[in-house]
Design a protein around this motif. Structure first.
Motif, PDB file in Angstrom:
ATOM      1  N   UNK A  70     -17.074 -10.536  19.634  1.00 10.72           N
ATOM      2  CA  UNK A  70     -18.111 -10.463  18.600  1.00 10.72           C
ATOM      3  C   UNK A  70     -19.039  -9.298  18.886  1.00 10.72           C
ATOM      4  N   UNK A  74     -19.784  -5.921  16.644  1.00 12.30           N
ATOM      5  CA  UNK A  74     -21.116  -5.504  16.179  1.00 12.30           C
ATOM      6  C   UNK A  74     -21.423  -4.093  16.662  1.00 12.30           C
ATOM      7  N   UNK A 110     -18.920 -15.909  13.881  1.00 10.63           N
ATOM      8  CA  UNK A 110     -20.030 -15.660  14.806  1.00 10.63           C
ATOM      9  C   UNK A 110     -20.480 -14.201  14.712  1.00 10.63           C
ATOM     10  N   UNK A 113     -22.761 -13.978  11.725  1.00  8.24           N
ATOM     11  CA  UNK A 113     -24.032 -14.643  11.952  1.00  8.24           C
ATOM     12  C   UNK A 113     -24.894 -13.865  12.946  1.00  8.24           C
ATOM     13  N   UNK A 114     -24.276 -13.470  14.073  1.00  6.66           N
ATOM     14  CA  UNK A 114     -25.051 -12.800  15.117  1.00  6.66           C
ATOM     15  C   UNK A 114     -25.511 -11.421  14.660  1.00  6.66           C
ATOM     16  N   UNK A 117     -28.727 -11.314  12.904  1.00  9.83           N
ATOM     17  CA  UNK A 117     -29.968 -11.400  13.670  1.00  9.83           C
ATOM     18  C   UNK A 117     -30.473 -10.005  14.004  1.00  9.83           C
ATOM     19  N   UNK A 118     -29.554  -9.025  14.010  1.00 11.22           N
ATOM     20  CA  UNK A 118     -29.968  -7.649  14.288  1.00 11.22           C
ATOM     21  C   UNK A 118     -30.300  -6.899  12.999  1.00 11.22           C
TER      22      UNK A 118
ATOM     23  N   UNK B 116     -36.853 -13.762   8.851  1.00 11.42           N
ATOM     24  CA  UNK B 116     -36.322 -12.967   9.960  1.00 11.42           C
ATOM     25  C   UNK B 116     -37.375 -12.679  11.012  1.00 11.42           C
ATOM     26  N   UNK B 121     -33.967 -15.498  17.097  1.00 10.38           N
ATOM     27  CA  UNK B 121     -32.738 -16.095  17.617  1.00 10.38           C
ATOM     28  C   UNK B 121     -32.977 -17.253  18.564  1.00 10.38           C
ATOM     29  N   UNK B 135     -21.326 -23.264  20.084  1.00  9.53           N
ATOM     30  CA  UNK B 135     -21.590 -22.137  19.189  1.00  9.53           C
ATOM     31  C   UNK B 135     -22.921 -21.495  19.538  1.00  9.53           C
ATOM     32  N   UNK B 138     -22.506 -19.410  22.485  1.00 15.04           N
ATOM     33  CA  UNK B 138     -21.849 -18.170  22.048  1.00 15.04           C
ATOM     34  C   UNK B 138     -22.873 -17.175  21.521  1.00 15.04           C
ATOM     35  N   UNK B 139     -23.767 -17.684  20.663  1.00 16.13           N
ATOM     36  CA  UNK B 139     -24.773 -16.821  20.063  1.00 16.13           C
ATOM     37  C   UNK B 139     -25.650 -16.177  21.125  1.00 16.13           C
ATOM     38  N   UNK B 142     -23.828 -13.454  22.771  1.00 17.70           N
ATOM     39  CA  UNK B 142     -23.700 -12.246  21.934  1.00 17.70           C
ATOM     40  C   UNK B 142     -25.022 -11.476  21.929  1.00 17.70           C
ATOM     41  N   UNK B 143     -26.139 -12.222  21.821  1.00 19.82           N
ATOM     42  CA  UNK B 143     -27.449 -11.553  21.803  1.00 19.82           C
ATOM     43  C   UNK B 143     -27.664 -10.737  23.077  1.00 19.82           C
ATOM     44  N   UNK B 146     -24.954  -7.535  23.181  1.00 20.83           N
ATOM     45  CA  UNK B 146     -25.043  -6.371  22.298  1.00 20.83           C
ATOM     46  C   UNK B 146     -25.848  -5.222  22.919  1.00 20.83           C
TER      47      UNK B 146
END
Lengths: 237, 295
Positions: A70, A74, A110, A113-114, A117-118, B116, B121, B135, B138-139, B142-143, B146
Motif C-alpha cells: 500500500x 501511494x 487500504x 483509504x490511507x 489521509x494524505x 480532514x 489518522x 485493518x 495496517x493503517x 502505512x502511515x 509512507x
C-alpha cells in the motif's frame, strides 16, 4: 453441527438483511437521499470483505507485506516525477496478480483509504476503496491458476480495460450520485462521457507502467514469496 | 493560539458531529437550512485553515456556478420558462434546484475539509481500532511507512546521481525508466525489511492474545455533556424534519415550507448544532487572548 464462519455470517447478514433494509428505508427518505443510500450500500458491501480479513487472523508477515505494498502504491507518485503518470493502479493490479484476489482487494482498499489521509478524505472515500479493491481483486482472480498468462502485454491489456471499464466507472459513480440533480439516463451518459478522457489517460499510464514495470515487480514479489516461503498453502503458479 | 477547541473533544464526539452535519446537509434541501450550512461550514473551514482556506473557497465558486447553470439543461420540468436552449425549455424552477444541488455539494466539500483537519489518522484508529484491529494496524503501518519510503526514494535517487545515473533534465523515456528502476529498488529493499519486521513481531508475541490499542483519548464529563447536547439537537432536527417543516421541492413547482412560528425552533436547533465548533473555537481564542493580557 458445523460452526458457520463469522465472515460467512457477516456476508449473509449484509446481503440478505442490511442491504435490502437500506434500499427499502431509502425509498422513504426525502431530498437527495439516494446519495446516502448509495454510499451506505457501498460501505455495507465493504463490511464482509473486512470481516473476512479479520476472521482469517492474518499473520504478522502478511500484514507487513500488505502495508508495504500500500505504501509503495501511494509513494509511486513521488518516485515517477511525470505528471498524470500514476503507478498506483498498476502496483495494485500487480500485487493482486502476485498474491491472489483476497490480498489484492485489501491492498486496493487500504491504499485508497490511507492515501486519502494524505490527500484529503471525501465523500468519495468508500467508493474509492471499493473501486481500487475491486480492481485488485479482479486482477487476482483473472490471473489465478494461469487463467491468463502473466506476460507484460497481457497484463498491460488487462490494465487498460480494467481502469477504463471497471475501476474508472466505479469511481465516477460517487461523483454521479453527489452532483447529479436527478439520476436520469441523459445525465448518466453525459457524466460518464465527461469522465472518459480522465479514465483514458489513467488507463494509458497504467499500460505504460505495466509494460515497463510489470515484469520486474512481479519477479521481485515472486522471489520474496519463494525466498521466505510465504503463502505455502497456495500452489506455485 | 493554534489549537482548535472542538478538536480537543473525544474523537467520538467529533465523528458524531461530522456524520450529523454531512448527512443532514444532503437530506435537507430547504434553502434556509442550506444557507445556514454554507455559512457555518465556511466559517469553520476558514477558522481551521486560515488564509489558505480562501483558496479552496475560491475554487468552489466556479464549480458552484457550473453545477447551477447545468441543471436546467438536463431537467426541463418547471412552470416558468426563462428561455429555450436548442428548443428545450430552460426553467427558473430547475435553475433554483440547480442552486440547491450545487450548495449541497459545496457544503459537503467544506465539511469534508473540516473533517480532514479535525479527525486525524490517530483519532480514526482510536475510534475503530477495536472493531477492525488488523485493518487499523495496517493503517498505522502505512502511515508510518509512507514518509519512510519517501525518504528512501530520495536516498536511492541520490545514490544513482552519485554514480552518474541521475534523471535530471532527461527525456520523458529516461525519466520513466529511472522512476521505474527506483520503484523496483524500493520494493525489493522494503519487502526484505518487511519480512524481518513480520518475524520480529511474531517473536514478540503478535497474534498470541487479543490485541488492545493504546489511546490518549478518554471520555470526560465534558465529552459526555457535548455528546448529549449534540444528540439532543440532532433529535430535535430529525423530529422537525419528520414533521415536514424542512421539506422543499423545486420542480415542477416550487413549494417550500415557511420558516416561521413553531418551525423556527427546528431551524434554531439546526443552526446551533452547526455553529457549535465555530463558537467553541472563537470562545477559546477570546479566552486565550484575555489570559495573555493578564500576564
Amino acid at each position: 453441527m458445523k460452526k458457520i464462519k463469522k465472515s460467512t455470517l457477516a456476508m449473509l447478514v449484509t446481503c440478505l438483511v442490511l442491504i435490502p433494509l437500506t434500499l427499502y428505508l431509502g425509498t422513504f427518505l426525502s431530498g437527495r437521499s439516494y446519495y446516502i443510500t448509495a454510499t451506505l450500500f457501498i460501505i455495507e458491501l465493504l463490511i464482509p470483505f473486512l470481516m473476512a480479513f479479520e476472521g482469517r487472523k492474518p499473520q504478522a508477515r502478511e500484514l507487513v507485506l500488505i502495508a508495504i505494498m500500500c505504501a509503495i502504491a501511494i509513494v509511486g507518485r513521488v518516485a515517477i516525477p511525470i505528471p498524470h503518470v500514476k503507478a498506483t493502479f498498476a502496483i495494485i493490479f500487480i500485487s493482486g496478480i502476485a498474491f491472489g484476489p483476497e490480498t489484492g482487494f485489501m491492498i486496493g482498499a487500504v491504499t485508497a483509504f490511507a492515501s486519502n489521509f494524505f490527500y484529503g478524505q471525501g465523500a468519495f472515500t468508500p467508493w474509492q476503496m471499493m473501486a481500487y479493491g475491486a480492481g485488485g481483486m479482479l486482477a487476482g482472480f483473472l490471473f489465478k491458476k494461469k487463467r491468463l498468462p502473466r506476460n507484460p502485454p497481457v497484463m498491460a491489456i488487462f490494465g487498460f480495460f480494467a481502469v477504463l471499464l471497471w475501476v474508472g466507472p466505479l469511481l465516477d459513480c460517487s461523483g454521479l450520485f453527489l452532483m447529479a440533480p436527478t439520476v436520469s439516463f441523459s445525465w448518466i451518459v453525459s457524466y460518464f462521457a465527461a469522465g472518459f478522457p480522465i479514465n483514458l489517460s489513467q488507463a494509458i499510464s497504467t499500460v505504460v507502467i505495466m509494460l515497463v514495470f510489470g515484469k520486474p515487480l512481479l519477479d521481485i514479489l515472486d522471489r520474496i514469496r519463494r525466498k521466505y516461503g510465504m503463502q505455502e498453502n497456495e500452489p506455485e503458479v | 493560539m493554534r489549537q482548535d477547541a472542538f478538536s480537543n473533544y473525544h474523537p467520538a464526539v467529533n465523528f458524531l458531529f461530522f456524520v450529523g452535519a454531512i448527512v443532514s446537509c444532503v437530506m435537507i434541501q430547504h434553502p434556509a437550512y442550506l444557507l445556514a450550512g454554507v455559512i457555518a461550514s465556511g466559517i469553520y473551514y476558514l477558522l481551521l485553515n486560515g488564509r489558505s482556506g480562501w483558496k479552496t473557497i475560491g475554487a468552489l465558486v466556479p464549480l458552484f456556478l457550473f453545477l447551477t447553470v447545468i441543471n436546467p439543461l438536463f431537467n426541463t420540468s418547471g412552470v416558468t420558462v426563462l428561455f429555450r436552449v436548442f428548443g428545450r425549455p430552460y426553467t427558473l424552477e430547475a435553475l433554483l434546484y440547480g442552486v440547491c444541488v450545487a450548495s449541497i455539494f459545496v457544503v459537503m466539500m467544506l465539511w469534508m475539509g473540516c473533517y480532514n483537519k479535525v479527525l486525524t489518522g490517530d483519532k480514526f484508529t482510536c475510534l475503530f481500532g477495536n472493531l477492525i484491529p488488523s485493518v487499523s494496524l495496517l493503517l498505522v503501518m502505512v502511515f508510518r511507512m509512507v514518509p519512510n519510503l519517501i525518504r528512501k526514494t530520495g536516498q536511492i535517487g541520490g545514490a544513482r546521481r552519485a554514480i552518474g545515473k541521475g534523471a535530471g533534465g532527461a527525456s520523458l523515456k529516461q525519466k520513466l525508466t529511472a522512476g521505474v528502476t527506483i520503484l523496483g529498488t524500493l520494493t525489493a529493499w522494503t519487502l526484505e525489511g518487511s519480512v524481518m519486521t513480520g518475524d520480529s513481531m511474531r517473536a514478540r508475541g503478535y497474534g498470541t492474545a487479543k490485541r488492545r490499542s493504546f489511546t490518549v483519548y478518554r471520555m470526560t464529563a465534558a465529552d459526555w455533556g457535548m455528546l448529549t447536547v449534540l444528540l439532543g439537537l440532532l433529535g430535535t432536527v430529525v423530529g422537525f424534519a419528520i414533521g415536514g417543516s424542512m421539506t422543499a421541492t423545486f420542480v415542477p413547482q416550487r413549494s417550500i415550507a415557511p420558516v416561521s412560528g413553531i418551525n423556527l425552533l427546528g431551524f434554531a436547533a439546526y443552526c446551533i448544532y452547526l455553529l457549535i465548533p465555530t463558537v467553541l473555537h472563537i470562545q477559546e481564542a477570546i479566552w486565550w487572548n484575555i489570559s495573555r493580557y493578564r500576564i
